[in-house]
Scaffold this active site. Sequence first.
Site, PDB file in Angstrom:
ATOM      1  N   HIS A  78       0.842  -1.198   0.000  1.00 25.67           N
ATOM      2  CA  HIS A  78       0.000   0.000   0.000  1.00 25.67           C
ATOM      3  C   HIS A  78       0.872   1.241   0.000  1.00 25.67           C
ATOM      4  CE1 HIS A  78      -3.250   2.759   0.947  1.00 25.67           C
ATOM      5  NE2 HIS A  78      -4.028   1.816   0.479  1.00 25.67           N
TER       6      HIS A  78
ATOM      7  N   ASP B 208      -7.996  -5.279  -0.651  1.00 25.66           N
ATOM      8  CA  ASP B 208      -8.458  -6.124  -1.753  1.00 25.66           C
ATOM      9  C   ASP B 208      -8.185  -7.604  -1.540  1.00 25.66           C
ATOM     10  OD1 ASP B 208      -9.516  -4.135  -3.541  1.00 25.66           O
ATOM     11  OD2 ASP B 208      -7.469  -3.392  -3.688  1.00 25.66           O
TER      12      ASP B 208
HETATM   13  C1  LIG Z   1      -0.575  -0.712  -3.965  1.00 23.97           C
HETATM   14  C2  LIG Z   1       0.679  -0.437  -4.763  1.00 23.97           C
HETATM   15  C3  LIG Z   1       0.309   0.046  -6.165  1.00 23.97           C
HETATM   16  C4  LIG Z   1       1.480   0.668  -4.030  1.00 23.97           C
HETATM   17  O1  LIG Z   1       2.520   0.942  -4.856  1.00 23.97           O
HETATM   18  P1  LIG Z   1       3.714   1.955  -4.576  1.00 23.97           P
HETATM   19  O2  LIG Z   1       3.516   2.751  -3.357  1.00 23.97           O
HETATM   20  O3  LIG Z   1       3.896   2.698  -5.853  1.00 23.97           O
HETATM   21  O4  LIG Z   1       4.910   0.981  -4.304  1.00 23.97           O
HETATM   22  P2  LIG Z   1       5.817   0.313  -5.411  1.00 23.97           P
HETATM   23  O5  LIG Z   1       5.005  -0.335  -6.469  1.00 23.97           O
HETATM   24  O6  LIG Z   1       6.802   1.336  -5.839  1.00 23.97           O
HETATM   25  O7  LIG Z   1       6.512  -0.812  -4.558  1.00 23.97           O
HETATM   26  C5  LIG Z   1       7.629  -0.606  -3.696  1.00 23.97           C
HETATM   27  C6  LIG Z   1       8.420  -1.917  -3.661  1.00 23.97           C
HETATM   28  O8  LIG Z   1       7.618  -2.949  -3.103  1.00 23.97           O
HETATM   29  C7  LIG Z   1       7.361  -3.964  -4.062  1.00 23.97           C
HETATM   30  N1  LIG Z   1       5.957  -4.309  -4.022  1.00 23.97           N
HETATM   31  C8  LIG Z   1       4.947  -3.485  -3.735  1.00 23.97           C
HETATM   32  N2  LIG Z   1       3.781  -4.134  -3.803  1.00 23.97           N
HETATM   33  C9  LIG Z   1       4.088  -5.396  -4.143  1.00 23.97           C
HETATM   34  C10 LIG Z   1       3.317  -6.531  -4.362  1.00 23.97           C
HETATM   35  N3  LIG Z   1       1.992  -6.486  -4.239  1.00 23.97           N
HETATM   36  N4  LIG Z   1       3.926  -7.679  -4.688  1.00 23.97           N
HETATM   37  C11 LIG Z   1       5.262  -7.718  -4.796  1.00 23.97           C
HETATM   38  N5  LIG Z   1       6.062  -6.662  -4.604  1.00 23.97           N
HETATM   39  C12 LIG Z   1       5.468  -5.513  -4.282  1.00 23.97           C
HETATM   40  C13 LIG Z   1       7.690  -3.347  -5.411  1.00 23.97           C
HETATM   41  O9  LIG Z   1       8.053  -4.293  -6.360  1.00 23.97           O
HETATM   42  C14 LIG Z   1       8.805  -2.405  -5.041  1.00 23.97           C
HETATM   43  O10 LIG Z   1       9.977  -3.168  -4.888  1.00 23.97           O
HETATM   44  P3  LIG Z   1      11.382  -2.598  -5.401  1.00 23.97           P
HETATM   45  O11 LIG Z   1      11.620  -1.357  -4.582  1.00 23.97           O
HETATM   46  O12 LIG Z   1      12.321  -3.709  -5.118  1.00 23.97           O
HETATM   47  O13 LIG Z   1      11.204  -2.308  -6.849  1.00 23.97           O
HETATM   48  C15 LIG Z   1       1.564  -1.717  -4.848  1.00 23.97           C
HETATM   49  O14 LIG Z   1       1.839  -2.189  -3.561  1.00 23.97           O
HETATM   50  C16 LIG Z   1       0.912  -2.782  -5.691  1.00 23.97           C
HETATM   51  O15 LIG Z   1       1.043  -2.768  -6.910  1.00 23.97           O
HETATM   52  N6  LIG Z   1       0.168  -3.738  -5.045  1.00 23.97           N
HETATM   53  C17 LIG Z   1      -0.537  -4.751  -5.805  1.00 23.97           C
HETATM   54  C18 LIG Z   1      -1.849  -4.171  -6.344  1.00 23.97           C
HETATM   55  C19 LIG Z   1      -2.848  -3.923  -5.248  1.00 23.97           C
HETATM   56  O16 LIG Z   1      -3.085  -4.752  -4.388  1.00 23.97           O
HETATM   57  N7  LIG Z   1      -3.493  -2.765  -5.323  1.00 23.97           N
HETATM   58  C20 LIG Z   1      -4.544  -2.381  -4.395  1.00 23.97           C
HETATM   59  C21 LIG Z   1      -4.049  -1.349  -3.442  1.00 23.97           C
HETATM   60  S1  LIG Z   1      -5.240  -1.040  -2.167  1.00 23.97           S
END
Ligand SMILES: CC(C)(COP(=O)(O)OP(=O)(O)OC[C@H]1O[C@@H](n2cnc3c(N)ncnc32)[C@H](O)[C@@H]1OP(=O)(O)O)[C@@H](O)C(=O)NCCC(=O)NCCS
Length: 398
Positions: A283, A334
């Site tokens: 998140h 989710d």
């Molecule tokens: C929610 C979300 C978009 C937040 O994203 P964000 O703040 O932009 O964080 P990032 O995507 O930059 O992730 C930071 C790190 O954690 C990792 N990470 C984050 N969520 C992850 C996940 N669900 N599975 C695996 N790795 C994850 C990323 O790969 C990244 O790793 P790195 O620094 O080695 O590249 C992200 O956690 C995600 O894509 N989750 C899955 C989709 C989801 O459940 N969305 C609903 C949110 S309520």
Amino acid sequence: MLWGNGQRESHRAAKRGAMSSVTGLHAPKGLEGVVATTSSICYIDGEQGVLAYRGYDIHDLADHSTFEEVCYLLWFGRLPKPEELKQLKRRMAEERKLDAAILKSLHQVPKHVPPMDMLRTLVSELSYYDPEYNKNDHDANVNKAIRLTSQIAMLVADYDRVRKGKSLVEPDRSLSHAANFLLMLNGKHPSPTAERALDIALILHADHELNASTFAARVTAATLSDMHSAITSAIGALKGPLHGGANEAVFHILEAIDAAGADPIDYIKGMLAQKKKIPGFGHRVYHTEDPRATHLRAMSRDLGKASGQGKWFDISHKIEEFVKVDKKLNANVDFYSASTYHTLGIDVDLFTPIFAVSRVSGWAAHVIEQLNDNRLIRPRAEYLGPDYPNQYVAIDQR
Ligand SMILES: CC(C)(COP(=O)(O)OP(=O)(O)OC[C@H]1O[C@@H](n2cnc3c(N)ncnc32)[C@H](O)[C@@H]1OP(=O)(O)O)[C@@H](O)C(=O)NCCC(=O)NCCS
């Protein structure tokens, strides 16, 4: 143009010298940590795992409130007195109707279209038949909030029946919003357990500060466009798998694990080895347990046990335990909503639309708040393109 960090930084430095600068700050990717507005609707403490609507803790609301009461709280800024809640429920019941033209459109949607896409298009069309089509004042927007909340639930339930060749089910004025949704969807009155489970899920999803879809709604509203346009923008943003679309993606994984008889941990390890993100985890704001996941986990477990479908919780729980240790990531809203909705007999492609059935209440509250003290939302971009002035070359000389 793809640049490494060093090149980007030297380019930035050169530009700061040569071209008029927009701002002294670099834009954080994804606007992470940027405070983009003031709001009195939703309070989140990502370190402590706190979520509150108008100061009321989400755990208290999930334990004691109803979705209708939460709607009142979001739209009017305080909890209702008994007569005020009764009146809101009456108004929501009165608005549980769709214009004949909308019903015709619903039948014309190609049957392969996912409900979320139908919703994006038909919510826009709802505006044509709105009795306050040309109005954008506070009172009209509160009326539209009530109307859209009733109509979006109907659109989702009715579309599911239409695409399955079933006849539409009339709403029942004596029922709650959650019970009406399940009645219109399934054609039979829900059990008290199913009604309360959906009611809690709707409470949990109702608002979440400046998430992507709410930001989209506020940006649209701030141009002095209209409520339907703002909600349509929000639905488009909610659809993506990084936002509301994640709950559907979670269930596809649970199904794939179940169908293959795979070990959940091996399956997730395989995804991570392919650098795939695991839907339902991580998140932007919470660095601890998402307080909504606490309730959804318990609901998934209890509903699974009661319905003899405990396997979905079991698979989910194994995944959660592994991802928590291996990736240090917590389940978000989710993750357990997927198994919860499935156990309630809801089709996978309705999971994200149900998010919208609830979140419309928060979107509308934010549109109303935005317009109460509006200013156009128009940030700047940090320019990293070719230097200005770039010499224009005639097409025959390139
Ligand atoms: C929610 C979300 C978009 C937040 O994203 P964000 O703040 O932009 O964080 P990032 O995507 O930059 O992730 C930071 C790190 O954690 C990792 N990470 C984050 N969520 C992850 C996940 N669900 N599975 C695996 N790795 C994850 C990323 O790969 C990244 O790793 P790195 O620094 O080695 O590249 C992200 O956690 C995600 O894509 N989750 C899955 C989709 C989801 O459940 N969305 C609903 C949110 S309520």
